[in-house]
Design an enzyme around this catalytic site. Structure first.
Site, PDB file in Angstrom:
ATOM      1  N   TYR A 160       0.815  -1.215   0.000  1.00 57.15           N
ATOM      2  CA  TYR A 160       0.000   0.000   0.000  1.00 57.15           C
ATOM      3  C   TYR A 160       0.850   1.267   0.000  1.00 57.15           C
ATOM      4  CZ  TYR A 160      -4.272  -2.556   0.927  1.00 57.15           C
ATOM      5  OH  TYR A 160      -5.347  -3.389   0.827  1.00 57.15           O
ATOM      6  N   LYS A 227       3.030 -13.877   6.191  1.00 62.75           N
ATOM      7  CA  LYS A 227       3.221 -14.864   5.127  1.00 62.75           C
ATOM      8  C   LYS A 227       4.738 -15.072   4.978  1.00 62.75           C
ATOM      9  CE  LYS A 227       1.705 -17.471   1.809  1.00 62.75           C
ATOM     10  NZ  LYS A 227       1.177 -18.796   2.173  1.00 62.75           N
ATOM     11  N   ASP A 277      -2.443 -17.832   5.536  1.00 63.64           N
ATOM     12  CA  ASP A 277      -3.467 -18.750   5.002  1.00 63.64           C
ATOM     13  C   ASP A 277      -4.036 -19.625   6.112  1.00 63.64           C
ATOM     14  OD1 ASP A 277      -0.688 -19.152   4.449  1.00 63.64           O
ATOM     15  OD2 ASP A 277      -1.137 -21.107   3.614  1.00 63.64           O
ATOM     16  N   ASP A 301      -6.074  -6.340   5.551  1.00 63.68           N
ATOM     17  CA  ASP A 301      -7.186  -5.888   4.717  1.00 63.68           C
ATOM     18  C   ASP A 301      -8.105  -7.074   4.425  1.00 63.68           C
ATOM     19  OD1 ASP A 301      -8.801  -4.483   3.042  1.00 63.68           O
ATOM     20  OD2 ASP A 301      -7.319  -4.125   1.493  1.00 63.68           O
TER      21      ASP A 301
END
Ligand code: NAP
Length: 417
Positions: A160, A227, A277, A301
């Site tokens: 972002y 992640k 995940d 988000d």
């Protein structure tokens, strides 16, 4: 007389001050509001009725919010030919706390998103998204009440940060050549490029806020969501810097899962981490094992909206964008323009955003009254069209009637003064 965007500052209120790293809230704070586009005016009118009634009921006239309209979005563009006038930013800087409805994202050049711009210009580095179930709200889950999390999402870095180069431009070409030639990478020449910066400073200040939130609100655990198995030097580093921060700044308060497993000593906060995940699965399968979730920008988000869907959708989910000195609270849904002016839309998101704002100001009695009012109104199945169409035996209310029902259901003490 002071004014912003040619609109005079009200004379009957006082400015919130920021001194010694804390906010000092007067009895009659001036709070700027941005009504928002589309259905913004409908939900703002309803929300303001609820806020004023809750403050009156909590403090019996001793305290009062002095609302001050500032402009962004379509209304600002119509009046000032500017989607986000400088006066609006200056007013928020002067008064420190603001609240906003949804804003249309301008299509075409210029500002990419007004919300992202506000966050970056005011350095609102935390996006706070509490997600909990209100009994009676339709949900796709068997036991939606098991999810009660607060997502503390980094708001200024990651993909972002706006460092992107369009495919085919000389800039993209230059970056590709540099990476291929100097760094031994093999990037296809027809690629667009996006860069994902995540810093020690940005990550640690976010995780610090998440742990402080857990301490102040009696939460039991903080989970670092990342992640890092794939992006080791950004997402993986976020996790590592988190554990480093725990050792440096919270050794007496926190224990880590690696140290104690599930045997958390009484009074301690458990810090653990989950790969993103897996976190999505865990939120569905073991929701009650999670509490505060600290996330980088993009994971947060996705996760915020996925969690909100579990407890009944975005019409109910509030958000706060918070920095050290400034905070802007907001509805998280869009402008839903087809319902504009019809007095039918669900105002819960901005009303609950207001509850977060009062909590942030230390006016806890007000936020309690608001949440009680909403909880009881939902329990009575008196709801707006969006919930009505999914609820058996519900009564359909207009936006304004729903606000009146919430006010009628605020049963707290008449005055704590
Ligand atoms: P949207 O405005 O959120 O509306 C999509 C649909 O979601 C609505 O048609 C409605 O569904 C439902 N909905 C949204 N808010 C609701 C509420 N308060 N109560 C009941 N139902 C609600 O999304 P969009 O149409 O994609 O976006 C419209 C504009 O909003 C765009 O310009 C977008 O950029 C902007 N936007 C702003 C923000 C923000 O300012 N925070 C966030 C997202 C989007 P039904 O039709 O099924 O009733």
């Amino acid at each position: 007389m002071a004014s912003y965007n040619n609109s005079p500052v009200p004379l009957d209120g006082s400015a919130i001050r920021f001194q010694d790293k804390t906010l000092s809230i007067p009895e009659n704070p001036i709070i700027p509001f941005i009504e928002g586009d589309g259905t913004g005016p409908d939900i703002w009118k309803a929300a303001r009725t609820v806020f004023d009634a809750a403050v009156r009921q909590a403090y019996g006239g001793r305290r009062r919010v002095v609302w001050y309209e500032v402009f962004a979005g379509e209304k600002a563009y119509r009046q000032f030919n500017d989607w986000l006038p400088q006066g609006t930013l200056d007013a928020i800087r002067q008064f420190h706390i603001a609240i906003k409805g949804p804003l249309t994202t301008p299509v075409g050049g210029g500002i990419r998103s007004l919300n992202v711009t506000l966050r970056q210009l005011l350095d609102l580095y935390v996006c706070l998204r509490p997600v909990r179930y209100f009994p009676g709200v339709p949900s796709p889950m068997k036991r939606p009440e098991l999810l009660n999390v607060v997502i503390v999402r980094e708001n200024t870095e990651d993909v972002y940060a706006g460092i992107e180069f369009r495919q085919g431009t000389p800039e993209a070409q230059k970056v590709i050549e540099f990476l291929n030639r100097e760094m031994g990478k093999k990037i296809r020449p027809d690629s667009g490029i996006g860069i994902k910066p995540m810093s020690v400073f940005g990550s640690k200040r976010l995780i610090r806020r998440a742990i402080q939130y857990a301490i102040e609100n009696g939460r039991r655990s903080v989970t670092l969501v990342h992640k890092g198995n794939i992006m080791k030097f950004t997402e993986g580093a976020f996790r590592d810097w988190g554990y480093e921060l725990v050792k440096e700044e919270f050794p007496d308060v926190c224990v880590t899962e690696a140290e104690v497993g599930a045997n958390v000593p009484p009074g301690k906060i458990l810090v653990k981490d989950r790969i993103a995940d897996s976190m999505f699965q865990q939120a569905l399968l073991r929701p009650d094992e999670y509490d505060v979730l600290a996330t980088p920008n993009l994971n947060g988000d996705y996760l915020s909206d996925a969690c909100a869907a579990q407890v009944g959708g975005l019409g109910m989910a509030p958000g706060g964008n918070i920095g050290d000195e400034y905070a802007v609270f907001e509805a998280t849904h869009g402008t839903a323009p087809k319902y504009a002016g019809l007095d039918v839309i669900n105002p819960s998101s901005v009303i609950l955003a207001g509850s977060m704002m009062f909590q942030h100001m230390g006016w806890k009695e007000v936020s309690q009254l608001i949440e009680e009012g909403i909880t009881e109104t939902m329990r009575q199945k008196r709801v707006t069209y969006d919930l009505h169409r999914q609820m058996d035996g519900a009564v359909k209310l207009k936006t304004s009637e729903f606000a009146a029902a919430i006010v009628g259901n605020m049963k707290g003490p008449a005055a704590t003064a």
